[in-house]
Design a protein around this motif. Structure first.
Motif, mmCIF file in Angstrom:
data_model
loop_
_atom_site.group_PDB
_atom_site.id
_atom_site.type_symbol
_atom_site.label_atom_id
_atom_site.label_comp_id
_atom_site.label_asym_id
_atom_site.label_seq_id
_atom_site.Cartn_x
_atom_site.Cartn_y
_atom_site.Cartn_z
ATOM 1 N N ALA A 63 0.751 16.647 -0.825
ATOM 2 C CA ALA A 63 0.156 16.711 0.849
ATOM 3 C C ALA A 63 -1.163 16.870 0.450
ATOM 4 C CB ALA A 63 1.027 18.217 0.843
ATOM 5 N N GLY A 64 -1.300 17.089 1.446
ATOM 6 C CA GLY A 64 -2.927 16.639 1.232
ATOM 7 C C GLY A 64 -3.372 15.236 1.280
ATOM 8 N N GLY A 65 -2.789 14.121 0.112
ATOM 9 C CA GLY A 65 -3.642 13.218 0.493
ATOM 10 C C GLY A 65 -3.492 12.171 1.079
ATOM 11 N N SER A 66 -4.145 10.982 0.423
ATOM 12 C CA SER A 66 -4.468 9.823 1.507
ATOM 13 C C SER A 66 -3.585 8.175 0.986
ATOM 14 C CB SER A 66 -5.796 9.701 1.781
ATOM 15 O OG SER A 66 -6.291 10.900 2.667
ATOM 16 N N LEU A 67 -3.369 7.115 1.575
ATOM 17 C CA LEU A 67 -2.927 6.419 1.263
ATOM 18 C C LEU A 67 -3.213 5.236 2.331
ATOM 19 C CD1 LEU A 67 0.892 6.858 0.402
ATOM 20 C CD2 LEU A 67 -0.758 6.163 -0.773
ATOM 21 N N GLY A 75 8.696 -4.177 4.706
ATOM 22 C CA GLY A 75 8.833 -2.397 4.733
ATOM 23 C C GLY A 75 8.010 -1.882 3.366
ATOM 24 N N THR A 76 7.780 -0.765 3.442
ATOM 25 C CA THR A 76 6.570 0.040 2.216
ATOM 26 C C THR A 76 7.171 1.331 2.344
ATOM 27 O OG1 THR A 76 4.578 -0.030 0.621
ATOM 28 C CG2 THR A 76 4.669 0.416 3.516
ATOM 29 N N GLY A 117 0.645 -1.313 -0.331
ATOM 30 C CA GLY A 117 0.396 0.168 -0.340
ATOM 31 C C GLY A 117 0.654 1.506 0.197
ATOM 32 N N GLY A 118 1.992 1.176 0.169
ATOM 33 C CA GLY A 118 2.867 2.330 -0.222
ATOM 34 C C GLY A 118 2.912 3.149 -1.640
ATOM 35 N N GLY A 119 3.319 4.480 -1.746
ATOM 36 C CA GLY A 119 3.072 4.906 -2.751
ATOM 37 C C GLY A 119 3.986 6.475 -2.534
ATOM 38 N N TYR A 136 -5.261 -2.417 8.993
ATOM 39 C CA TYR A 136 -5.099 -1.146 7.804
ATOM 40 C C TYR A 136 -4.652 0.065 8.565
ATOM 41 C CZ TYR A 136 -7.393 -4.435 5.067
ATOM 42 O OH TYR A 136 -8.303 -5.295 4.267
ATOM 43 N N LEU A 137 -3.365 0.397 8.169
ATOM 44 C CA LEU A 137 -3.212 1.916 8.696
ATOM 45 C C LEU A 137 -3.663 2.810 7.275
ATOM 46 C CD1 LEU A 137 -1.774 3.602 10.406
ATOM 47 C CD2 LEU A 137 0.142 3.678 9.093
ATOM 48 N N GLN A 138 -5.052 4.213 7.927
ATOM 49 C CA GLN A 138 -5.407 5.180 6.789
ATOM 50 C C GLN A 138 -4.628 6.042 7.504
ATOM 51 O OE1 GLN A 138 -7.312 4.655 4.257
ATOM 52 N NE2 GLN A 138 -7.228 6.355 4.400
#
Length: 123
Positions: free
Chosen positions: A14-18, A116-117, A8-10, A79-81
């Motif tokens: 700024a202000g976005g979500s993962l 890690g991601t 799920g990394g990427g 999950y880490l939102q």
């Protein structure tokens, strides 16, 4: 053999979500703590968030109100939102686990680690 598989990394602005996910297998005990630990270049590791087996969560002050943890107990996935991401959130994020009922805020206490991601937040 304990395995923690992350995804799920990427890269976001700024202000976005993962959303990061961590699937655990091989843990002997039903009670365990799962944490997200990050490390930026030249900085110490820090426990960003953790959740114990009864669902109690803890967050680093700098991410409170922006990060949340959820879980799918049937699949053993946490999950880490991450919302409202900031450039200072840029780091390698690791899923870590420790069998037991206590979640420590020191990354050194966690014996099991994912691969890690990378999370990169641009301004």
């Amino acid at each position: 053999q304990v395995q923690l598989i992350e995804s799920g990394g990427g890269s976001v602005q700024a202000g976005g979500s993962l959303r990061l996910s961590c699937a655990a297998s091989g843990l002997t005990y039903s009670s365990y703590c799962m944490a997200w630990v990050r490390q930026a270049p030249g900085k110490e590791r820090e426990v960003v968030a953790s959740i114990d087996s009864v669902g109690t969560t803890s967050f680093l002050d700098s991410v409170k109100g922006r990060f949340t943890i959820s879980q799918d107990n049937a699949k053993n996935i946490r999950y880490l939102q991450m919302n409202s991401l900031k450039p200072e959130d840029t780091a390698m994020y690791y899923c870590a686990a420790d069998e037991g009922t206590v979640c420590y805020s020191d990354a050194a206490y966690f014996p099991y680690w994912g691969q890690g991601t990378q999370v990169t937040v641009s301004s």
